[in-house]
Enzyme design. Structure first.
Site, short mmCIF file in Angstrom:
data_model
loop_
_atom_site.label_atom_id
_atom_site.label_comp_id
_atom_site.label_asym_id
_atom_site.label_seq_id
_atom_site.Cartn_x
_atom_site.Cartn_y
_atom_site.Cartn_z
N ASP A 1 7.11 26.44 84.16
CA ASP A 1 6.99 25.71 85.41
C ASP A 1 7.76 24.40 85.32
OD1 ASP A 1 5.78 25.09 88.00
OD2 ASP A 1 4.52 23.68 86.89
N ASP B 1 7.47 21.08 87.93
CA ASP B 1 6.68 19.89 88.26
C ASP B 1 5.35 19.90 87.50
OD1 ASP B 1 8.49 18.86 90.27
OD2 ASP B 1 7.79 20.49 91.56
N ASP C 1 1.08 23.99 84.27
CA ASP C 1 0.07 22.94 84.27
C ASP C 1 -1.07 23.18 85.24
OD1 ASP C 1 1.97 22.45 86.44
OD2 ASP C 1 0.82 20.63 86.79
#
Length: 239
Positions: free
Chosen positions: A18, A20, A185
């Site tokens: 991922d 961001d 995240d």
């Protein structure tokens, strides 16, 4: 947990990472762009902390959430929808003008990606950020050379938490989902990985919609991409 991670990481040959909240702290970029957008709408600014819990489900969701907050309305209410198209155009214009200028790499990202490549892993970046934002951001931060495949939130018919982007990467690489670990995240990353049949690791420093990373259904928490690389390499990945 360590034994569980060892089991699911055995045989992994690629990683989907991922952007961001996993590789880059981009909240300051979001804040600047959204502040400019709200000014054009003659609405007051929002705090970075408020934006952080809205990020992760794509630009459309983010802008609707911001408008809903500032108008004290539901995200799909008529007052929000009446302003949505103008807000999206303004947001995209402001974001493209400052993309990457206020964001920063998290610790050990470059080291972790380098270690993964050295371990023979194939790498893909899958994010819900629009591809027009993603490609120049990866280049600006020196990350683009690590990834064979990059998909933004508008690259395919569906975005995370739908498994389609992850399954598409598996097909691109000619690998089974069990051979491709997802690293992110948020619950979006974990839900997409579970639905795709991929193992999934989470980092503790991202956004996750304001919820604890410990509540995510993942196969383990790693402090950094470098630790993730070390764990994967320890499972006899060819070098």
């Amino acid at each position: 947990m360590a034994s569980v991670m060892a089991t699911v990481l055995a045989g992994v040959r690629a990683a989907i990472i991922d952007l961001d909240g996993t590789m880059l702290d981009t909240i300051p970029d979001f804040h600047v762009a959204i502040t400019g957008m709200l000014a054009e709408l003659e609405l007051p600014p929002v705090a970075q902390e408020q934006i952080a819990v809205m990020v992760g489900k794509g630009s459309e969701n983010l802008i609707r959430a911001v408008l809903a907050l500032q108008l004290n309305e539901a995200p799909h209410s008529p007052p929000v929808e009446a302003r949505f198209n103008f807000a999206m155009e303004a947001y995209q214009r402001h974001y493209l003008a400052i993309n990457g200028q206020h964001s920063a790499l998290y610790p050990d990202v470059l080291e972790g990606l380098t270690a993964m490549k050295a371990a023979g892993l194939r790498l893909a970046c899958v994010t819900n950020k629009p591809i027009a934002f993603t490609t120049p951001l990866l280049k600006l931060k020196g990350l683009s050379g690590f990834f064979e495949v990059v998909y933004g939130g508008d690259s395919l018919a569906r975005k995370k938490p739908d498994p389609l982007p992850l399954l598409t990467v598996c097909a691109d690489f000619g690998l089974q989902p069990a051979q491709v670990v997802a690293i992110g995240d948020s619950s979006n990353d974990a839900q997409a990985a579970r639905a795709a049949g991929c193992p999934v690791l989470t980092v503790p420093y991202g956004y996750n919609h304001g919820e604890s990373v410990h509540d995510i259904d993942s196969d383990g928490i790693v402090t950094s991409l470098l630790e993730a690389a070390s764990l994967i390499r320890s499972q006899n990945i060819p070098t």
